[in-house]
Design a protein around this motif. Structure first.
Motif, short mmCIF file in Angstrom:
data_model
loop_
_atom_site.label_atom_id
_atom_site.label_comp_id
_atom_site.label_asym_id
_atom_site.label_seq_id
_atom_site.Cartn_x
_atom_site.Cartn_y
_atom_site.Cartn_z
N ARG A 113 55.28 70.87 54.62
CA ARG A 113 55.05 71.89 55.65
C ARG A 113 54.69 71.28 57.00
O ARG A 113 54.60 71.99 58.00
N ILE A 114 54.49 69.97 57.06
CA ILE A 114 54.09 69.32 58.31
C ILE A 114 55.15 69.55 59.39
O ILE A 114 54.82 69.87 60.53
N GLU A 115 56.42 69.37 59.04
CA GLU A 115 57.49 69.53 60.03
C GLU A 115 57.52 70.98 60.57
O GLU A 115 57.71 71.18 61.76
N ARG A 140 54.72 71.31 62.95
CA ARG A 140 55.03 70.56 64.17
C ARG A 140 55.94 71.39 65.06
O ARG A 140 55.70 71.51 66.26
N GLU A 141 56.97 72.00 64.47
CA GLU A 141 57.89 72.82 65.25
C GLU A 141 57.18 74.04 65.85
O GLU A 141 57.39 74.39 67.00
N GLU A 142 56.31 74.68 65.07
CA GLU A 142 55.60 75.85 65.57
C GLU A 142 54.64 75.49 66.69
O GLU A 142 54.55 76.19 67.70
N LEU A 143 53.90 74.40 66.52
CA LEU A 143 52.98 73.97 67.58
C LEU A 143 53.74 73.59 68.85
O LEU A 143 53.31 73.91 69.96
N ASN A 144 54.86 72.92 68.69
CA ASN A 144 55.67 72.57 69.86
C ASN A 144 56.21 73.82 70.53
O ASN A 144 56.31 73.86 71.76
N GLY A 145 56.53 74.84 69.77
CA GLY A 145 56.96 76.10 70.36
C GLY A 145 55.86 76.73 71.18
O GLY A 145 56.11 77.27 72.27
N LEU A 186 54.63 67.39 70.23
CA LEU A 186 53.70 66.71 69.33
C LEU A 186 54.48 65.93 68.28
O LEU A 186 55.53 66.36 67.81
N THR A 187 53.93 64.79 67.90
CA THR A 187 54.51 64.00 66.83
C THR A 187 53.88 64.45 65.51
O THR A 187 52.88 65.18 65.49
N LYS A 188 54.44 63.98 64.43
CA LYS A 188 53.89 64.28 63.11
C LYS A 188 52.45 63.78 63.01
O LYS A 188 51.58 64.48 62.48
#
Length: 96
Positions: A23-25, A28-33, A3-5
């Protein structure tokens, strides 16, 4: 799939979530995980594996399905904060 920002912001908007820009990044990292884990599960060969219906061998003891007296629609509407034309009026929650 990563996912992108902008996609994270769109998901947050759809979920009506607000959070600080910093907290967006992290999100993003958690959703991509999570998406990576789902991709990993999709790679598992489940051919020939019987579907799991219950996680235990316990059996539900259900009563007979029989019609019993209950409250009428008019009685139920007496407890509604707002009613109109025989229905309960609730605030709109989707599609703003």
């Amino acid at each position: 799939m990563a996912l992108t920002k902008e996609e994270v912001l769109k998901v947050a908007k759809l979920a009506r979530l607000t959070f600080p820009e910093e907290r967006i990044e992290k999100f993003r990292e958690e959703l991509n995980g999570i998406l990576d884990y789902i991709d990993m599960l999709n790679e598992v060969d489940t051919e020939g594996v019987e579907a799991l219906v219950n996680v235990s061998d316990e059996v539900n003891n259900l009563r007979e399905d029989e019609v019993r007296p209950s409250v009428s629609a008019a009685e139920a509407l007496m407890n509604a904060p707002v009613s109109a034309e025989g229905t309960v009026v609730v605030p709109k929650v989707v599609g703003e």
